[in-house]
Write an enzyme that holds these catalytic residues in place. Structure first.
Site, PDB file in Angstrom:
ATOM      1  N   ARG A 252       0.860  -1.187   0.000  1.00  0.00           N
ATOM      2  CA  ARG A 252       0.000   0.000   0.000  1.00  0.00           C
ATOM      3  C   ARG A 252       0.896   1.237   0.000  1.00  0.00           C
ATOM      4  NH1 ARG A 252      -0.084   1.938   5.284  1.00  0.00           N
ATOM      5  NH2 ARG A 252       0.104   0.380   6.958  1.00  0.00           N
ATOM      6  N   HIS A 256      -2.236   3.811   5.912  1.00  0.00           N
ATOM      7  CA  HIS A 256      -3.245   2.801   6.198  1.00  0.00           C
ATOM      8  C   HIS A 256      -4.647   3.362   6.002  1.00  0.00           C
ATOM      9  CE1 HIS A 256      -5.246  -0.545   8.222  1.00  0.00           C
ATOM     10  NE2 HIS A 256      -5.897   0.346   8.937  1.00  0.00           N
ATOM     11  N   TYR A 265       6.295   4.388  11.307  1.00  0.00           N
ATOM     12  CA  TYR A 265       6.637   2.968  11.357  1.00  0.00           C
ATOM     13  C   TYR A 265       7.138   2.394  10.035  1.00  0.00           C
ATOM     14  CZ  TYR A 265       1.894   2.607   9.425  1.00  0.00           C
ATOM     15  OH  TYR A 265       0.782   2.760   8.660  1.00  0.00           O
TER      16      TYR A 265
END
Length: 356
Positions: A252, A256, A265
């Protein structure tokens, strides 16, 4: 029954064919249809992301980078088959023919999914992880009992493979030989948790073996390979040979969701490395090199996608927002004192907000 050691790939990142792929490719017309759908899907995704930033949507989980998975899933099914999507699969839902505004209704914060699941043979998008998987098995099993040739395809994220519902669905599907295809879109992260921190399996495709389900892994950014693998899995299910588990390796590119900050992250260098593997650019390069896509045809695909995005933008912005009081109307037949109390509190807060 074991998946191949390497993901199935027909088209390399630079648009050239892998050895032996020429005889296994879907036909040119099918690949062109996938290309046009991916162009429209990416533009839809971009428009939805912009609408979320403008406050027109409560949240939007982008599928940028996963268009090949989304479109291949939709194209592998017949009209009377069933698709069971997750919250990230708006592109797949729209590719089934659902009105884009209805596709995004759930993302506006409405209490219902926005479209008629029975009409479109597309289940409501599941926000809880993997809860739609047992439902798909049940639909497939019911169809098998009736003698209907229906196949159910479940879209699953890598994080959902750690959920109990996923494993229960695999077990039931295998035991009852339910005509179900499980497509795992492994995009590397369950929100902020990287794959290596949630599974020690050689690949997620191996999770089907313990349940007796044939499994395969495929390059999730190669639309041609995805179509071929899913076509085979769907045909197998329709022939009464039971379920198949497919793991698609993808990524992706966007956060998110519109409420996420992936810089906390994810290594930006890794994300940048996936740009060269872009599924849309890869398919377009191959089609142009094979003489299957002209400049005029590519421009027409972009024109249609832009028109659809403009129509989506205009109609969604113009449509009335969900009425807050509807939150309480279909929770419990006959209502309850507690629901009435909550509804009154919300109404009072909304009055105060308007007075501010």
């Amino acid at each position: 029954m074991l998946p191949g050691e390497r993901p199935v790939r027909f088209i390399e990142a630079d648009g050239t064919l892998t050895d032996g792929a020429a005889d296994r490719l879907p036909d040119g017309a099918r690949l062109l249809a996938a290309y046009r759908a991916m162009v429209a899907g990416r533009r839809f995704d971009q428009q939805a992301t912009a609408l979320a930033k403008q406050g027109q949507l409560a949240v939007y989980p982008s599928a940028h980078g996963q268009e090949a998975c989304q479109i291949a899933a939709a194209l592998a099914l017949r009209e009377d088959d069933w698709l069971f999507p997750t919250y990230r699969d708006c592109v797949a839902v729209a590719a089934r023919g659902v009105d884009p505004v209805e596709t995004l209704t759930l993302m506006r914060g409405d209490w219902h999914c926005g479209y008629d699941p029975v009409r479109w043979r597309t289940a409501p998008q599941a926000t809880p992880l993997a809860t739609q998987a047992p439902h798909a098995v049940g639909v497939g099993h019911a169809a098998r009992l009736r003698g209907e040739p229906t196949v159910a395809l479940v879209l699953i994220g890598d994080g959902a493979t750690s959920e109990g519902d996923f494993h229960e669905a695999l077990n039931f599907a295998a035991v009852f030989r339910s005509p179900v295809v499980f497509l795992i879109q492994n995009n590397g992260f369950a929100i902020s948790v990287p794959l290596e921190k949630q599974s020690a399996a050689p690949s997620l495709a191996y999770k089907g073996i313990g349940y007796g389900i044939p499994s395969e892994q495929v390059d999730g950014n190669d639309a041609a390979a995805l179509l071929a693998v899913l076509d085979r899995a769907v045909a197998r299910a329709r022939a009464g040979e039971g379920p198949t588990l497919v793991e698609a390796h993808t990524y992706r590119m966007d956060p998110h969701s519109s409420a996420d900050d992936p810089s906390r992250y994810r290594d930006p260098a890794v994300t940048d490395s996936w740009v060269a593997r872009d599924p849309l650019a890869r398919l377009e390069t191959y089609l142009r090199g094979a003489g299957l896509l002209s400049d005029a045809e590519a421009a027409d695909a972009v024109r249609v996608a832009e028109e659809r995005a403009a129509d989506l933008r205009e109609r969604l912005v113009r449509s009335a927002p969900p009425e807050a009081g509807e939150l309480f109307r279909h929770v419990r037949g006959g209502g309850s004192a507690r629901l009435s109390e909550q509804a009154a509190l919300l109404a009072a807060e909304m009055v105060l907000e308007e007075e501010r």
